[in-house]
Every structure is written in C-alpha cells, then in structure tokens.
Motif scaffolding. Structure first.
Motif, mmCIF file in Angstrom:
data_model
loop_
_atom_site.group_PDB
_atom_site.id
_atom_site.type_symbol
_atom_site.label_atom_id
_atom_site.label_comp_id
_atom_site.label_asym_id
_atom_site.label_seq_id
_atom_site.Cartn_x
_atom_site.Cartn_y
_atom_site.Cartn_z
ATOM 1 N N ASP A 93 0.833 -1.217 0.000
ATOM 2 C CA ASP A 93 0.000 0.000 0.000
ATOM 3 C C ASP A 93 0.861 1.258 0.000
ATOM 4 O O ASP A 93 0.541 2.231 -0.690
ATOM 5 C CB ASP A 93 -0.950 -0.002 1.207
ATOM 6 N N ASN A 94 1.951 1.247 0.763
ATOM 7 C CA ASN A 94 2.852 2.410 0.780
ATOM 8 C C ASN A 94 3.473 2.645 -0.594
ATOM 9 O O ASN A 94 3.583 3.786 -1.047
ATOM 10 C CB ASN A 94 3.953 2.219 1.827
ATOM 11 N N GLU A 95 3.882 1.561 -1.245
ATOM 12 C CA GLU A 95 4.466 1.701 -2.584
ATOM 13 C C GLU A 95 3.414 2.203 -3.585
ATOM 14 O O GLU A 95 3.732 3.003 -4.465
ATOM 15 C CB GLU A 95 5.061 0.363 -3.055
ATOM 16 N N LEU A 96 2.185 1.746 -3.439
ATOM 17 C CA LEU A 96 1.114 2.227 -4.327
ATOM 18 C C LEU A 96 0.847 3.719 -4.122
ATOM 19 O O LEU A 96 0.604 4.447 -5.084
ATOM 20 C CB LEU A 96 -0.168 1.426 -4.097
ATOM 21 N N VAL A 97 0.920 4.160 -2.881
ATOM 22 C CA VAL A 97 0.741 5.587 -2.594
ATOM 23 C C VAL A 97 1.852 6.392 -3.261
ATOM 24 O O VAL A 97 1.604 7.419 -3.895
ATOM 25 C CB VAL A 97 0.692 5.844 -1.067
ATOM 26 N N LYS A 98 3.084 5.904 -3.136
ATOM 27 C CA LYS A 98 4.216 6.587 -3.780
ATOM 28 C C LYS A 98 4.018 6.634 -5.290
ATOM 29 O O LYS A 98 4.296 7.655 -5.931
ATOM 30 C CB LYS A 98 5.527 5.870 -3.469
ATOM 31 N N LYS A 100 1.188 6.571 -6.975
ATOM 32 C CA LYS A 100 0.107 7.513 -7.326
ATOM 33 C C LYS A 100 0.557 8.961 -7.149
ATOM 34 O O LYS A 100 0.065 9.851 -7.829
ATOM 35 C CB LYS A 100 -1.137 7.208 -6.506
ATOM 36 N N GLU A 101 1.481 9.193 -6.214
ATOM 37 C CA GLU A 101 2.013 10.545 -6.031
ATOM 38 C C GLU A 101 2.840 10.990 -7.235
ATOM 39 O O GLU A 101 2.970 12.181 -7.501
ATOM 40 C CB GLU A 101 2.870 10.616 -4.765
#
Length: 178
Positions: A93-98, A100-101
């Motif tokens: 999830d953290n990598e997906l947030v990065k 999308k940023e």
C-alpha cells in the motif's frame, strides 16, 4: 403500640379539614362502564413503523458501506501467516501511494500499465488464498503467498525507479538545451 396510634391520630387530626370528601355522581359507575366497554379504533402509530423501517434501512446502509473490498483477507490461516500478509500489505500500500504521487501526464501510461499488472498479481494472490482456505497451510502455499507479495513490492519499486529515471533524464536534457 399505643404511642404509634396516638401519633397517627394526631397526624390525621392535623389534616382533618383538608381531605377530599366530595361524593361522586350517581351515574359515575355507568359512565365508567360505558368508557370501559366502548371500543375506540386503535390509533395507528405510523411514526413507530416508520422509525423501525428507517432503522433497518440505516443498518443495512452502514453494513454495506463498511464492507471491505479486500478479497485477500482470510480466516483459516495461522496468526503468523496473517501477520506476514498484513506487513506485506502495508508495504505494498505504501508503494502504491508513492506510485500515485508520481502521477503526471508523462507518467500516466507507465502508472496505468503498472496498476493493470498489479491486478494480475492480485488475482494470482486471491487464487493462493483460496487454495490456503481450501487445503490449509503448507509450505508450498505459504511460499507462493510470500513470493507473490515480494514480487509485487519489487515490481512497484522497479516502476518507481523507472519513473524517477525518466524524470531525471527529462531534467538533464532540459539543462543541456538551456
């Protein structure tokens, strides 16, 4: 005992002129019996029925709203397996947030392709979880689960690295042309 009776007599004497001693009408009993026998139509409490219906609708709405879309959650696994899944899920999830940023018009295609690939990984993972629930834990299933989770993290990190390289390449080419 006599003293108590004397106290009661004094108390009653104190309120002697204050008692309500009015006689009832002679037809009082008939009026009372008529009221008792008269069948009034029952008042329909629509507000009560409506409030029950509204409560049911509200509860259904809340239960539908709070249902999670995580198909990867499973109940038949050991605590260690669930903990591993949860740790890897947080990292993913953290990598997906990065990812999308980093969204921009230049990166739109890369991100779109990466998200499609993640759906493929998710489908594979769901098959692994179904197998886990069906057959129970064994080393092969646990290895497949961890391998899938690691592959997803590595894939996202690689995509992020490519995006950064593209951004750096774009920035250095602009510096050379200036």
């Amino acid at each position: 005992m006599k003293k108590e009776n004397d106290n009661l007599d004094q108390l009653f004497n104190k309120f002697e002129n204050q008692w309500d001693v009015q006689e009832l009408n002679s037809d009082h009993q008939d009026v009372f019996l008529n009221k008792l026998n008269r069948k009034e139509p029952k008042k329909k409490n629509y507000w009560f029925v409506a409030s029950i219906a509204a409560t049911i609708v509200l509860m259904l709405g809340i239960s539908v709203f709070y249902q999670t879309d995580k198909p990867k959650e499973f109940k038949f696994a050991s605590k260690e397996t669930q903990r591993t899944d949860s740790i890897f899920s947080i990292l993913i999830d953290n990598e997906l947030v990065k990812l999308k940023e980093k969204s921009s018009p230049e990166n739109e295609q890369i991100i779109s392709d990466a998200l499609k690939q993640m759906k493929v990984f998710d489908a594979d993972y769901q098959k692994i979880i179904n197998e886990l629930q069906k057959n129970g834990e064994n080393k092969q299933i646990i290895y497949a689960m961890i391998s899938n989770l690691q592959t997803r993290i590595s894939f996202l990190q690689t995509v992020l690295k490519r995006i950064e390289e593209n951004e750096n390449l774009k920035n250095t080419s602009h510096e050379k042309t200036l």
